[in-house]
Design an enzyme around this catalytic site. Structure first.
Site, short mmCIF file in Angstrom:
data_model
loop_
_atom_site.label_atom_id
_atom_site.label_comp_id
_atom_site.label_asym_id
_atom_site.label_seq_id
_atom_site.Cartn_x
_atom_site.Cartn_y
_atom_site.Cartn_z
N LYS A 230 20.03 -4.46 -2.07
CA LYS A 230 19.99 -5.50 -3.11
C LYS A 230 21.39 -5.70 -3.70
CE LYS A 230 15.38 -4.42 -5.01
NZ LYS A 230 14.71 -5.72 -4.92
N ARG A 304 4.87 -2.96 -0.35
CA ARG A 304 3.64 -3.23 0.40
C ARG A 304 3.41 -2.19 1.49
NH1 ARG A 304 5.91 -9.02 1.87
NH2 ARG A 304 6.80 -8.57 -0.19
#
Length: 458
Positions: A230, A304
């Site tokens: 990120k 997820r």
């Protein structure tokens, strides 16, 4: 010179009609201070001796949990009481909002906390509910706001153990290489690059013959994004990426503290998505607990992955749970669609989602339903594995993430997925900037209603 206030100062909620009728003695002072009984405005009315005689609060329509949320930190630090009687449900809301407004995160501050105003419990308010919900919300806020250097997988496990100790619950933990031995490969893959080993926290509590409810919480204690790293701006708030786990523990605090007659299980995959020589690569293919293989299209879509193993464990338990709910700070797409203050809700049961939304509105903990739009399922197909953890499109990201999770549920088991921010980006009445409980009161109310319905049918 004023004299000390020995009796509680009355608080009156007023609108423009009853203010003029019931508080004629305060009109001159109100005019001098510019108070017009507009919603959520406040007027401190002195006595002739110079003490605080009463507090006038502009009454919003409707009165809700947050009506008094600003007052604990803005009123002088005295003891107050609601001057008027309120129905039990509103008395409970007003007292809860007051208590939530007292919160501050001061663990790293050396100066003494300032004195805060106190409220006498309103008659008819549900003291057990307010006390337990305040404790649950405080737990959530504290866990999320704690810096990641002090809230890794080990510390999250310690927090879960403290919760279990308070309520005589059981905690079992699967750590490190044991995750592979016991077939949780996705949890291990995401967390293996951090110095604290990944783990699955498994809490059990309740009544053996009661309806079974399983709560799953995403516990990514910090998210660098992995090798698909990120940027700094995106990484700054990633201590909150365990907000799903924190909310799962907060909901467990409510369920256990209020002795809801359920058989509760809480599953929290606790990891840090870090970078090292053994980190996941983009386009690695990893098996899952279900047996499906997953191509890692982006290592920053790690939440997820860990949820997939935990959800499959949840739905494969025998006997099966009657409800599975997961909490996750899963997608920026949900924030783009709904903003930071309104969690997205998905469910494989439309009627269940409808009931949950109604519960959220009833307790001032709103949610908004987004669809499990099945035509989008093809967007997470992979050419080399059973599915990909990211979509081949930049659109509908919260939906495709939910569809990925649905692959690790079973259609016969009711399932709810909450995609939430778990963070207040601005200070609101009763909700300071920082980590936040989102959806736990709504889900608690849903479970309470479902249990009551089940009991009435047997």
């Amino acid at each position: 010179m004023s004299t000390p206030i020995l009796t509680p100062v009355p608080i009156y909620l007023v609108n423009q009609t009853n203010f003029a009728k019931d508080h004629a003695d305060s009109q001159a002072w109100a005019q001098a201070t510019g108070f017009k009984a507009d919603p959520n405005t406040v007027c401190l009315v002195p006595s002739a001796e110079g003490n605080l005689a009463k507090v006038l609060v502009g009454q919003p329509d409707p009165v809700d949990t947050w009506t008094l949320g600003n007052l604990p930190k803005t009123l002088p630090p005295h003891t107050y009481t609601l001057a008027d009687e309120w129905p039990a449900d509103l008395a409970t809301k007003l007292w809860l909002g007051w208590n939530l407004g007292r919160y501050s995160f001061a663990q790293y501050k050396h100066q003494s906390a300032p004195a805060i105003a106190e409220l006498v419990p309103p008659p008819g308010a549900d003291a057990a509910y307010v006390t337990t919900t305040t404790a649950a919300t405080t737990l959530v806020r504290d866990l999320i706001t704690t810096p990641a250097g002090d809230m890794g997988p080990e510390q999250l496990e310690a927090a879960a153990q403290k919760l279990c100790d308070r309520h005589t619950a059981n905690l079992s933990v699967t750590v490190g290489e044991d995750l592979l031995a016991q077939n949780y490969p996705l949890i291990h893959a995401v967390g293996r690059a951090y110095t604290q080993a990944p783990r699955l926290l498994d809490i059990g509590w309740g009544y053996p013959d009661a309806p079974k409810v399983t709560i799953v919480g995403k516990g990514v204690c910090f998210d660098t994004g992995g090798l698909d790293i990120k940027p700094a701006a995106g990484m700054k708030l990633m201590k909150k990426d365990m907000g799903g786990a924190a909310n799962a523990l907060g909901l467990a605090e409510m369920i256990m503290g209020l002795q809801l007659p359920v058989r509760l299980r809480v599953l929290i995959p606790a990891v840090e998505n870090s970078i090292a020589g053994n980190a996941l690569h983009p386009l690695d293919v990893v098996p899952s607990r279900r047996g499906l293989t997953v191509e890692v299209g982006n290592t920053d879509a790690e939440g997820r992955l860990v949820l997939a193993d935990a959800l499959w464990e949840a739905v494969c338990e025998d006997p099966a749970p009657q409800l599975v709910v997961d909490f996750a700070t899963l997608t920026g797409a949900a924030r783009v669609a709904l903003g930071t203050e309104l969690p997205a809700c998905f469910s494989n049961r439309p009627e269940l989602a409808h009931t949950l939304l109604a519960c959220g509105l009833a307790v001032d903990d709103p949610l908004w339903q987004l669809p499990l739009h099945q035509p989008y399922r093809a967007m997470i197909d992979s050419s080399v594995a059973d599915l990909s953890n990211i979509s081949n499109s930049s659109f509908g990201g919260s939906i495709t993430a939910a569809l990925f999770l649905q692959e690790f549920t079973r259609p016969e088991i009711p399932w709810v997925h909450l995609d939430l921010m778990a963070w207040n980006v601005r200070t609101l009445p009763g909700r300071p900037e920082g980590g936040e409980a989102m959806g736990i009161r709504a889900v608690f109310e849903l479970i309470r209603q479902q249990v009551a319905k089940s009991t009435s049918q047997t």
